[in-house]
Write a protein that holds these residues in place. Structure first.
Motif, PDB file in Angstrom:
ATOM      1  N   PHE A  40       4.775  -6.263   5.115  1.00 36.61           N
ATOM      2  CA  PHE A  40       3.751  -6.206   4.074  1.00 36.61           C
ATOM      3  C   PHE A  40       3.735  -4.789   3.511  1.00 36.61           C
ATOM      4  N   TYR A  41       4.143  -4.656   2.248  1.00 29.62           N
ATOM      5  CA  TYR A  41       4.125  -3.350   1.590  1.00 29.62           C
ATOM      6  C   TYR A  41       2.779  -3.152   0.922  1.00 29.62           C
ATOM      7  N   MET A  42       2.024  -2.161   1.399  1.00 30.64           N
ATOM      8  CA  MET A  42       0.734  -1.849   0.791  1.00 30.64           C
ATOM      9  C   MET A  42       1.001  -0.855  -0.333  1.00 30.64           C
ATOM     10  N   LEU A  43       0.907  -1.328  -1.566  1.00 34.03           N
ATOM     11  CA  LEU A  43       1.468  -0.564  -2.681  1.00 34.03           C
ATOM     12  C   LEU A  43       0.501   0.432  -3.313  1.00 34.03           C
ATOM     13  N   GLY A  44      -0.799   0.277  -3.100  1.00 30.88           N
ATOM     14  CA  GLY A  44      -1.679   1.153  -3.882  1.00 30.88           C
ATOM     15  C   GLY A  44      -2.960   1.613  -3.242  1.00 30.88           C
ATOM     16  N   THR A  45      -3.141   1.402  -1.966  1.00 28.77           N
ATOM     17  CA  THR A  45      -4.470   1.644  -1.403  1.00 28.77           C
ATOM     18  C   THR A  45      -4.382   2.648  -0.263  1.00 28.77           C
ATOM     19  N   MET A  46      -4.221   3.921  -0.634  1.00 30.41           N
ATOM     20  CA  MET A  46      -4.009   4.966   0.367  1.00 30.41           C
ATOM     21  C   MET A  46      -5.092   4.921   1.444  1.00 30.41           C
ATOM     22  N   LEU A  48      -5.426   2.511   3.914  1.00 26.06           N
ATOM     23  CA  LEU A  48      -5.832   1.237   4.503  1.00 26.06           C
ATOM     24  C   LEU A  48      -4.758   0.493   5.292  1.00 26.06           C
ATOM     25  N   SER A  51      -6.078  -0.246   8.707  1.00 24.81           N
ATOM     26  CA  SER A  51      -7.157  -1.240   8.718  1.00 24.81           C
ATOM     27  C   SER A  51      -6.606  -2.647   8.471  1.00 24.81           C
ATOM     28  N   ILE A  52      -5.679  -2.765   7.528  1.00 23.45           N
ATOM     29  CA  ILE A  52      -5.085  -4.073   7.236  1.00 23.45           C
ATOM     30  C   ILE A  52      -4.359  -4.582   8.481  1.00 23.45           C
ATOM     31  N   PRO A 171       3.129  -8.445  -6.046  1.00 24.46           N
ATOM     32  CA  PRO A 171       2.294  -8.347  -4.851  1.00 24.46           C
ATOM     33  C   PRO A 171       1.917  -9.699  -4.251  1.00 24.46           C
ATOM     34  N   ILE A 174       4.726 -10.745  -2.129  1.00 25.33           N
ATOM     35  CA  ILE A 174       4.732  -9.970  -0.878  1.00 25.33           C
ATOM     36  C   ILE A 174       3.733 -10.579   0.100  1.00 25.33           C
ATOM     37  N   LYS A 175       2.539 -10.870  -0.403  1.00 26.00           N
ATOM     38  CA  LYS A 175       1.497 -11.450   0.455  1.00 26.00           C
ATOM     39  C   LYS A 175       1.896 -12.835   0.941  1.00 26.00           C
TER      40      LYS A 175
ATOM     41  N   GLU B  50     -12.660   0.687   4.113  1.00 28.72           N
ATOM     42  CA  GLU B  50     -12.031   0.344   5.392  1.00 28.72           C
ATOM     43  C   GLU B  50     -12.291  -1.139   5.699  1.00 28.72           C
ATOM     44  N   GLY B  53     -10.092  -3.415   3.849  1.00 27.48           N
ATOM     45  CA  GLY B  53      -8.758  -3.454   4.455  1.00 27.48           C
ATOM     46  C   GLY B  53      -8.726  -4.405   5.633  1.00 27.48           C
ATOM     47  N   LEU B  54      -9.750  -4.339   6.486  1.00 24.23           N
ATOM     48  CA  LEU B  54      -9.832  -5.259   7.629  1.00 24.23           C
ATOM     49  C   LEU B  54      -9.862  -6.704   7.135  1.00 24.23           C
ATOM     50  N   GLY B  57      -6.483  -7.951   5.970  1.00 26.79           N
ATOM     51  CA  GLY B  57      -5.635  -8.279   7.117  1.00 26.79           C
ATOM     52  C   GLY B  57      -6.059  -9.581   7.764  1.00 26.79           C
ATOM     53  N   MET B  60      -4.892 -12.548   5.734  1.00 25.09           N
ATOM     54  CA  MET B  60      -3.457 -12.828   5.866  1.00 25.09           C
ATOM     55  C   MET B  60      -3.140 -13.363   7.256  1.00 25.09           C
ATOM     56  N   ASN B  79     -11.256   1.349  -6.132  1.00 30.16           N
ATOM     57  CA  ASN B  79      -9.799   1.402  -5.986  1.00 30.16           C
ATOM     58  C   ASN B  79      -9.294   0.284  -5.074  1.00 30.16           C
ATOM     59  N   THR B  83      -6.637  -2.428  -6.226  1.00 33.28           N
ATOM     60  CA  THR B  83      -5.246  -2.316  -5.770  1.00 33.28           C
ATOM     61  C   THR B  83      -4.947  -3.164  -4.536  1.00 33.28           C
ATOM     62  N   TYR B  87      -5.190  -7.129  -6.608  1.00 32.04           N
ATOM     63  CA  TYR B  87      -3.740  -7.026  -6.885  1.00 32.04           C
ATOM     64  C   TYR B  87      -2.957  -8.080  -6.097  1.00 32.04           C
ATOM     65  N   TYR B  88      -3.362  -8.269  -4.826  1.00 28.57           N
ATOM     66  CA  TYR B  88      -2.659  -9.251  -3.978  1.00 28.57           C
ATOM     67  C   TYR B  88      -3.325 -10.627  -4.044  1.00 28.57           C
TER      68      TYR B  88
END
Ligand SMILES: Cc1ncc(C[n+]2csc(CCOP(=O)(O)OP(=O)(O)O)c2C)c(N)n1
Ligand SMILES: [Mg+2]
Lengths: 184, 168
Positions: A40-46, A48, A51-52, A171, A174-175, B50, B53-54, B57, B60, B79, B83, B87-88
């Motif tokens: 999984f390429y996280m392309l834009g969310t510095m 995270l 966390s993902i 994206p 990717i997901k 944060e 982000g959790l 994940g 998914m 943001n 993003t 975006y996804y």
């Protein structure tokens, strides 16, 4: 070693693993070296990627490896206590600590000076924290995968980037392929 | 009507099993209820981006997520909404306390309240505003709508909805 050299070396270990990869050049390098549906390429969310990856690991049983960076962990420091207090056995946070914001031109971060990410992770409640030198990454990563105890790795390496193409994959694709790899 | 219980029951009925929160005084009761519920994994976040982000994940990984936060967090998460969540193309119900509206005792809260709906509109985020207790009847439909369209969806809940602040 720089990040791309480490990624090349550990590529055989990363094969078929669920990977959540940091923004910018780290994802471009991983994509060029070994694209696979379980990346999984996280392309834009510095900030995270950690966390993902934690969310994916908590939601299912397969091993999840987040490949993150020092600058990104510093921008989302709250992630360390959340990981420390909720660490599932199947999660590995691998922080490539090159002491810089590599993607944006190697501007130094504070980990290149006085700040110690491994000590911060321990203080945040992470029980299994290992700091390794670049050359030892593969061995430490394999040990973490085998141990299944939930591990934070801090990989000390040099600053620098390989010239790789931008990721143009949509994206949503990717997901989608990542979710299918999880279900498979 | 016990709003905290009704909301939690709607989450469970919609198979939402992964909830992250950053508290607001108005949300204390529903957070407590969710924390106690055996069918929901509650993971507090330190910051709302944060938490998103959790949630990305968890989605998914196969779970239906939700975030509970204050409207001030819209200023923190633009943001990430753009993003990551959008975006996804991922679903994310956001139960938001709408501070700074009628019956608000803290003046500073009004400063983000006046931007909240404009920011959500600018982001093309479907937005619902619960002002009366009976508005909660729509929650079940909003949750189904969110997981139908795979978008972040905002549910703003103001002080009047929660019954005011008493003497504060
Ligand atoms: C909110 C935000 N600020 C700044 C950036 C620009 N940016 C993209 S990657 C990056 C550096 C990340 O550094 P690190 O996580 O250490 O990864 P490295 O490239 O060094 O491996 C920065 C600053 C961004 N994408 N988002
Ligand atoms: Mg770095």
């Amino acid at each position: 070693m720089i990040r791309s050299e480490i990624l090349k070396e550990i590529a055989p270990i990363l094969k078929d693993q669920l990977i959540v990869c940091n923004i910018g050049i780290p994802s471009q390098e991983l994509h060029a070296i070994m694209d696979q549906p379980s990346n999984f390429y996280m392309l834009g969310t510095m900030g995270l990627a950690s966390s993902i990856g934690l969310g994916v690991a908590l939601a299912q049983d397969k091993t999840v490896i987040s490949i993150d960076g020092d600058g990104s962990v510093l921008t989302n420091l709250g992630t360390l206590p959340t990981i420390g207090n909720n660490m599932p056995k199947n999660y590995i946070l691998m922080i490539i600590d090159n002491g810089s914001y590599g993607s944006t031109g190697d501007q130094p971060t504070y980990t290149g000076r006085k700040t110690d990410l491994a000590a911060m992770a321990r203080a945040a409640g992470c029980d299994n924290v290992v700091e390794v030198q670049d050359v030892d990454t593969g061995k430490a990563l394999q040990e973490a995968i085998d141990a299944q105890v939930g591990t934070v790795m801090v990989v000390k390496c040099d600053s620098g980037n390989a010239k790789m193409p931008v990721i143009t994959m949509d994206p949503v694709i990717i997901k989608d392929r990542f979710m299918k790899a999880i279900e498979a | 009507m016990n709003l905290d219980k009704k909301i939690t029951d709607d989450l469970v009925a919609n198979d939402i099993s992964f909830v992250t929160t950053v508290p607001c005084k108005q949300l204390a009761g529903v957070i407590e209820e969710i924390d106690q519920h055996p069918d929901i994994f509650h993971i507090p976040s330190n910051k709302e981006d944060e938490g998103m982000g959790l949630c990305a994940g968890a989605w998914m990984g196969g779970k239906r997520p939700m975030i509970i936060m204050q409207n001030t967090a819209i200023g923190v998460t633009i943001n990430t909404l753009a993003t990551l969540t959008q975006y996804y193309r991922m679903p994310l119900p956001m139960l938001i306390s709408y501070r700074g509206e009628l019956r608000e005792p803290v003046a500073c809260q009004v400063e983000m309240a006046v931007h909240t709906k404009a920011l959500l509109a600018q982001m093309n985020i479907p937005t619902y505003h619960f002002h009366n207790q009976s508005d909660v009847e729509e929650l079940d439909m909003i949750l189904k709508y969110t997981f139908m369209c795979n978008k972040p969806v905002a549910i703003l809940t103001d002080a009047n909805f929660w019954g005011g602040y008493g003497d504060q």
